[in-house]
Each structure stands twice: as structure tokens, then as C-alpha cells.
Design a protein around this motif. Structure first.
Motif, PDB file in Angstrom:
ATOM      1  N   SER A 182       1.066  -1.036  -0.006  1.00 48.21           N
ATOM      2  CA  SER A 182      -0.157  -0.067  -0.082  1.00 48.21           C
ATOM      3  C   SER A 182       0.928   1.375   0.030  1.00 48.21           C
ATOM      4  CB  SER A 182      -0.872  -0.069   1.102  1.00 48.21           C
ATOM      5  OG  SER A 182      -0.122   0.057   2.288  1.00 48.21           O
ATOM      6  N   THR A 183       0.087   2.490   0.041  1.00 46.67           N
ATOM      7  CA  THR A 183       1.091   3.657   0.001  1.00 46.67           C
ATOM      8  C   THR A 183       1.753   3.758   1.211  1.00 46.67           C
ATOM      9  OG1 THR A 183      -0.753   4.538  -1.054  1.00 46.67           O
ATOM     10  CG2 THR A 183       0.571   6.116   0.176  1.00 46.67           C
ATOM     11  N   ARG A 184       3.138   4.492   0.903  1.00 48.68           N
ATOM     12  CA  ARG A 184       4.042   4.569   2.042  1.00 48.68           C
ATOM     13  C   ARG A 184       4.448   3.207   2.461  1.00 48.68           C
ATOM     14  NH1 ARG A 184       6.337   9.756   2.072  1.00 48.68           N
ATOM     15  NH2 ARG A 184       4.550  11.126   1.724  1.00 48.68           N
ATOM     16  N   THR A 243       9.934  -2.328  -7.379  1.00 47.90           N
ATOM     17  CA  THR A 243       8.738  -1.293  -6.783  1.00 47.90           C
ATOM     18  C   THR A 243       9.199  -0.344  -7.570  1.00 47.90           C
ATOM     19  OG1 THR A 243       9.859  -0.274  -4.949  1.00 47.90           O
ATOM     20  CG2 THR A 243       9.007  -2.307  -4.521  1.00 47.90           C
ATOM     21  N   VAL A 244       7.738   0.273  -7.741  1.00 50.35           N
ATOM     22  CA  VAL A 244       7.325   1.401  -8.400  1.00 50.35           C
ATOM     23  C   VAL A 244       6.478   2.459  -7.561  1.00 50.35           C
ATOM     24  CG1 VAL A 244       7.842   0.585 -10.868  1.00 50.35           C
ATOM     25  CG2 VAL A 244       5.582   0.411 -10.123  1.00 50.35           C
ATOM     26  N   SER A 245       6.553   3.495  -7.955  1.00 52.93           N
ATOM     27  CA  SER A 245       5.808   4.529  -7.164  1.00 52.93           C
ATOM     28  C   SER A 245       5.028   5.586  -7.553  1.00 52.93           C
ATOM     29  CB  SER A 245       6.690   5.506  -5.860  1.00 52.93           C
ATOM     30  OG  SER A 245       7.142   4.346  -5.016  1.00 52.93           O
ATOM     31  N   PRO A 279      10.307   4.325 -11.110  1.00 50.75           N
ATOM     32  CA  PRO A 279      10.980   3.516 -10.111  1.00 50.75           C
ATOM     33  C   PRO A 279      11.142   4.132  -8.793  1.00 50.75           C
ATOM     34  CG  PRO A 279      12.433   3.517 -12.039  1.00 50.75           C
ATOM     35  CD  PRO A 279      11.106   4.259 -12.366  1.00 50.75           C
ATOM     36  N   THR A 280      10.650   3.430  -7.595  1.00 49.31           N
ATOM     37  CA  THR A 280      10.847   3.858  -6.180  1.00 49.31           C
ATOM     38  C   THR A 280      12.036   4.536  -5.837  1.00 49.31           C
ATOM     39  OG1 THR A 280       8.806   2.193  -5.614  1.00 49.31           O
ATOM     40  CG2 THR A 280      10.576   3.248  -3.948  1.00 49.31           C
ATOM     41  N   PRO A 281      13.189   3.994  -6.113  1.00 47.91           N
ATOM     42  CA  PRO A 281      14.313   4.929  -5.687  1.00 47.91           C
ATOM     43  C   PRO A 281      14.348   6.177  -6.049  1.00 47.91           C
ATOM     44  CG  PRO A 281      15.171   2.746  -6.267  1.00 47.91           C
ATOM     45  CD  PRO A 281      13.798   2.652  -6.791  1.00 47.91           C
ATOM     46  N   SER A 282      14.174   6.414  -7.571  1.00 45.24           N
ATOM     47  CA  SER A 282      14.296   7.605  -8.188  1.00 45.24           C
ATOM     48  C   SER A 282      13.058   8.928  -7.263  1.00 45.24           C
ATOM     49  CB  SER A 282      13.989   7.708  -9.630  1.00 45.24           C
ATOM     50  OG  SER A 282      15.030   6.746 -10.158  1.00 45.24           O
ATOM     51  N   ALA A 283      11.713   8.175  -7.186  1.00 47.47           N
ATOM     52  CA  ALA A 283      10.695   8.801  -6.570  1.00 47.47           C
ATOM     53  C   ALA A 283      11.255   9.295  -5.250  1.00 47.47           C
ATOM     54  CB  ALA A 283       9.726   8.093  -6.519  1.00 47.47           C
ATOM     55  N   ALA A 284      11.541   8.591  -4.469  1.00 51.19           N
ATOM     56  CA  ALA A 284      12.163   8.722  -3.066  1.00 51.19           C
ATOM     57  C   ALA A 284      13.155   9.845  -2.980  1.00 51.19           C
ATOM     58  CB  ALA A 284      12.423   7.465  -2.343  1.00 51.19           C
ATOM     59  N   TYR A 285      14.106   9.621  -3.874  1.00 55.29           N
ATOM     60  CA  TYR A 285      15.349  10.618  -3.935  1.00 55.29           C
ATOM     61  C   TYR A 285      14.551  11.994  -4.359  1.00 55.29           C
ATOM     62  CZ  TYR A 285      19.154  12.996  -5.780  1.00 55.29           C
ATOM     63  OH  TYR A 285      20.321  14.047  -6.078  1.00 55.29           O
ATOM     64  N   HIS A 286      13.691  12.033  -5.387  1.00 52.43           N
ATOM     65  CA  HIS A 286      13.196  13.328  -5.839  1.00 52.43           C
ATOM     66  C   HIS A 286      12.335  14.211  -4.639  1.00 52.43           C
ATOM     67  CE1 HIS A 286      10.630  16.321  -8.089  1.00 52.43           C
ATOM     68  NE2 HIS A 286      11.827  16.464  -8.672  1.00 52.43           N
ATOM     69  N   VAL A 287      11.583  13.200  -3.967  1.00 50.49           N
ATOM     70  CA  VAL A 287      10.799  13.439  -2.992  1.00 50.49           C
ATOM     71  C   VAL A 287      11.535  14.377  -1.880  1.00 50.49           C
ATOM     72  CG1 VAL A 287       9.180  12.968  -0.935  1.00 50.49           C
ATOM     73  CG2 VAL A 287       8.964  12.202  -3.295  1.00 50.49           C
ATOM     74  N   GLU A 288      12.774  13.914  -1.571  1.00 46.06           N
ATOM     75  CA  GLU A 288      13.246  14.198  -0.343  1.00 46.06           C
ATOM     76  C   GLU A 288      14.445  15.451  -0.807  1.00 46.06           C
ATOM     77  OE1 GLU A 288      14.759  14.253   3.491  1.00 46.06           O
ATOM     78  OE2 GLU A 288      13.288  12.782   2.406  1.00 46.06           O
ATOM     79  N   VAL A 289      14.813  15.356  -1.939  1.00 42.02           N
ATOM     80  CA  VAL A 289      15.698  16.540  -2.518  1.00 42.02           C
ATOM     81  C   VAL A 289      15.080  17.756  -2.883  1.00 42.02           C
ATOM     82  CG1 VAL A 289      17.532  17.176  -4.016  1.00 42.02           C
ATOM     83  CG2 VAL A 289      17.654  14.793  -2.809  1.00 42.02           C
ATOM     84  N   ALA A 290      13.968  17.813  -3.693  1.00 43.20           N
ATOM     85  CA  ALA A 290      13.403  18.720  -4.315  1.00 43.20           C
ATOM     86  C   ALA A 290      12.312  19.206  -3.484  1.00 43.20           C
ATOM     87  CB  ALA A 290      12.785  18.138  -5.882  1.00 43.20           C
ATOM     88  N   GLU A 310       9.023  19.048  -3.513  1.00 42.52           N
ATOM     89  CA  GLU A 310       7.908  19.555  -4.354  1.00 42.52           C
ATOM     90  C   GLU A 310       6.899  18.636  -4.725  1.00 42.52           C
ATOM     91  OE1 GLU A 310      10.069  21.424  -7.771  1.00 42.52           O
ATOM     92  OE2 GLU A 310      10.165  19.342  -8.778  1.00 42.52           O
ATOM     93  N   THR A 311       7.332  17.280  -4.544  1.00 41.21           N
ATOM     94  CA  THR A 311       6.326  16.104  -4.961  1.00 41.21           C
ATOM     95  C   THR A 311       6.223  15.332  -3.494  1.00 41.21           C
ATOM     96  OG1 THR A 311       8.057  14.900  -5.836  1.00 41.21           O
ATOM     97  CG2 THR A 311       6.929  16.259  -7.177  1.00 41.21           C
ATOM     98  N   GLU A 312       5.256  14.193  -3.920  1.00 41.30           N
ATOM     99  CA  GLU A 312       5.092  13.420  -2.730  1.00 41.30           C
ATOM    100  C   GLU A 312       4.697  11.960  -3.380  1.00 41.30           C
ATOM    101  OE1 GLU A 312       1.936  14.344  -0.051  1.00 41.30           O
ATOM    102  OE2 GLU A 312       0.557  14.907  -1.588  1.00 41.30           O
ATOM    103  N   ILE A 313       5.150  10.861  -2.801  1.00 39.07           N
ATOM    104  CA  ILE A 313       4.752   9.492  -3.034  1.00 39.07           C
ATOM    105  C   ILE A 313       3.473   9.356  -2.533  1.00 39.07           C
ATOM    106  CG2 ILE A 313       5.043   6.953  -2.912  1.00 39.07           C
ATOM    107  CD1 ILE A 313       8.154   7.797  -2.833  1.00 39.07           C
ATOM    108  N   VAL A 314       2.433   8.941  -3.342  1.00 36.56           N
ATOM    109  CA  VAL A 314       0.955   8.743  -2.959  1.00 36.56           C
ATOM    110  C   VAL A 314       0.560   7.404  -3.035  1.00 36.56           C
ATOM    111  CG1 VAL A 314       0.247  11.393  -3.306  1.00 36.56           C
ATOM    112  CG2 VAL A 314       0.275   9.608  -5.194  1.00 36.56           C
ATOM    113  N   GLY A 315       1.532   6.430  -3.622  1.00 34.91           N
ATOM    114  CA  GLY A 315       1.197   5.043  -3.815  1.00 34.91           C
ATOM    115  C   GLY A 315       2.457   4.048  -4.106  1.00 34.91           C
TER     116      GLY A 315
END
Length: 327
Positions: free
Chosen positions: A9-11, A165-167, A243-254, A256-261
Motif C-alpha cells: 500500500s501507499t508509504r 517496486t514503483v511509485s 522506479p521507487t528509488p528515483s521517486a524517493a530521491y526526488h521527494v527528499e531533495v526537491a 515539491e512532490t510526494e509519493i501517494v502510492g
């Protein structure tokens, strides 16, 4: 191969672990502005070394494993490895010199080459060319977030090294809630890279939604992270699936976005990321043995944690495990 598991699930724990690791890396970085990347999505304040001088984790050569390398490759003394030039941190992407490919994929490839007593020669190309380049012999192997599928196994052999995993990413002010299944994306505009397993997930979900009488998806295709993040910021798309690793990286650094699933790279079934070689050329046995050696020795985990991807680690490599089903 473990029994397939339902999509998290999300998060999901893997995402939380990635974000936590990134937070720790940020707090530990002596100079957050050092080495700001020219690569898409990296930006200032990166927790990672984004310079060409990577000081990678290394491993010792193992003669009995090196002996498994096919004669033609052994004679060349090199392991030519393809990586996608369209990748985003922290997988495979350009350093701040705009030409050196760095990331967790290159670190794993370096470890494999070390064990096989070969010189690691990384090469960057577009995602669409990775497969043809392995098939033609231009690359001995590809390490570029490639998922094992039954269709790909017709032409290639695989040695696994990460869970896939993908996000779903949205802008922080999108108002989009949890994305846990097909009905949650009905009628939304979702960006995805063509020819990926995440595209297959969205196509299946869209078909299910249409059959249920729900609004269709508006799929948008982008090849570079700068394009889809610009589209998210401008409101041209609602979500990006990658890909989840790229999404997690971007959320933390930028910020401006969030992981919603988050879902498995196979949607409803477990998916595996693997090193890909030409089918039946004999190299896959050497790759699996080399990966198992660095997994057992700890260098593999050290390399993944260096890029905050430890949540996708495997306990052993497998050759040609069951892949995602044919479409």
C-alpha cells in the motif's frame, strides 16, 4: 523464488526505508550544496557524491568465478555494461560533468567486474537501445533497472540483484489521495516511460477501469525526468509512475512532490530487477556467481546503502526466475 506477494500500500515499508535513509544521508552530508548535479532531478542539496570521481565500493577478484566468463569476453579483458542515459538519481544518471554515468547501477556493475577480474567499461544509451545493444553484442550486459519478464527471457538471460517496486508521484498540492489500485487513477493524467513494466501496469489498470465503466486514463509519455517533473509542476499531468528509488530521491531533495502510492513492479505480483545478457552466451552464470559473492561479502549491501536503495536488496541472485507474464 519467493511466492508472489500482493502489491504494498501507499508509504510501503520499502519507500519509508528509502526516505529515512535519504534523510540520514542529507543530515550527514558535510556540504549539502557540494557537487550539485547537472543530471535531471538531482539538483542542489543532493545527499550523494555527484562528481565523476566516485570512489566506489570495490571487491577482490575471485579466480574460480572469473573462470566462468566466456572465452571471448575473457580475452577482451573488459566487461562492457549498458546503462540508460535517460535514468534519474540514484539509479544510473550523468554526473555533474554531463558525461560520466554514476549511480547504484554502476556501483553494482563495478563490483561484478571486480570479482570477474575484468575492466568495467560503462556505456550510456537510450532505454530503447539497451536491448538491441545487448542482442548485437555491443554490450556484454545491461544493468539499468531492467525487470525480468517472460517475453524478455526469449532473447535474454537474467541474474537478479534487486526487488522491483514503483511509485506514484504527485505534486505536494495536488489533493490526490492514496493510489492503491486501478480505480484510484481513473480519469487522471499519468506520465510513464514507454516500453517499461510500469507502462504495462497502467495499461492493465486502464483496461480494468474501462470494463468497470470508469473513466479512462490519459497516459502521457516522457523519456527524461526533467520533462515529467516540469509537467507535474505545471499541472499538465496528475501523476508520474516510475522506479521507487528515483521517486524517493526526488521527494527528499526537491521537496515539491510526494509519493501517494507504491506497488510491486509487477503490479499484483513480485517483480525482480536483473543484469541482462544475450541468451545462452554463457555469461549469466558468471554474473550470478559474482553477485552472490558480493552479497555474501557485504560489498553489495554497502553499495546499495551508499545510494539509499537498501530497501530493495535481495539475499541471493537467481538466474532466469519466473518473470512478469506475457501481455
Amino acid at each position: 523464488m519467493p511466492t508472489p506477494t500482493p502489491a504494498p500500500s501507499t508509504r510501503a515499508p520499502a519507500v519509508l526505508a528509502a526516505l529515512a535513509a535519504l534523510s540520514l544521508a542529507l543530515s550527514a552530508c558535510a556540504d549539502p550544496g557540494e557537487g550539485a548535479a547537472a543530471a535531471d532531478g538531482a539538483g542542489e542539496g543532493s545527499p550523494f557524491n555527484l562528481t565523476p570521481d566516485q570512489d566506489r565500493v570495490r571487491a577482490e577478484a575471485v579466480p574460480e568465478i572469473a573462470a566462468l566468463v566466456p572465452d571471448g569476453i575473457r580475452a577482451s579483458g573488459e566487461l562492457n555494461v549498458g546503462h540508460s542515459s535517460g535514468g534519474a538519481p540514484p539509479l544510473a544518471f550523468y554526473a555533474d560533468d554531463d558525461e560520466t554515468v554514476i549511480g547504484v547501477e554502476t556501483d553494482v556493475a563495478q563490483l561484478v567486474a571486480d570479482v570477474l577480474d575484468l575492466e568495467y567499461v560503462p556505456e550510456a544509451t537510450g532505454w530503447e537501445n539497451l536491448f538491441l545493444s545487448v542482442e548485437s553484442g555491443r554490450f556484454d550486459a545491461a544493468l539499468s533497472n531492467v525487470t525480468v519478464t517472460e517475453e524478455r527471457k526469449d532473447l535474454y538471460d537474467f541474474a537478479t540483484y534487486r526487488v522491483d517496486t514503483v511509485s506514484f508521484e504527485s505534486s505536494v498540492d495536488s489533493g490526490i489521495g492514496e493510489v492503491a489500485g486501478p480505480e484510484d487513477v481513473a480519469g487522471l493524467s499519468v506520465a510513464v516511460s514507454s516500453g517499461t513494466n510500469q507502462e504495462e501496469i497502467l495499461l492493465r489498470w486502464d483496461e480494468q477501469n474501462r470494463e468497470a465503466g470508469l473513466e479512462p486514463l490519459d497516459l502521457q509519455y516522457y523519456e527524461n525526468s526533467s520533462d515529467y517533473y516540469l509537467a507535474l509542476r505545471s499541472g499538465r499531468i496528475d501523476l508520474y509512475l516510475g522506479p521507487t528509488p528515483s521517486a524517493a530521491y526526488h521527494v527528499e531533495v526537491a521537496e515539491e512532490t510526494e509519493i501517494v502510492g507504491t506497488v510491486s513492479g509487477g503490479g499484483e505480483i513480485r517483480a525482480e530487477i536483473a543484469a541482462m545478457t544475450l541468451k545462452d552466451n554463457g555469461l549469466v552464470a558468471a554474473l550470478e556467481a559474482a553477485l552472490d559473492h558480493v552479497i555474501e561479502g557485504g560489498e553489495y549491501q554497502e553499495a546499495l546503502e551508499r545510494w539509499a536503495v537498501g530497501g530493495e536488496a535481495v539475499t541471493e541472485s537467481e538466474t532466469n526466475p519466473p518473470g512478469l507474464p506475457r501481455s
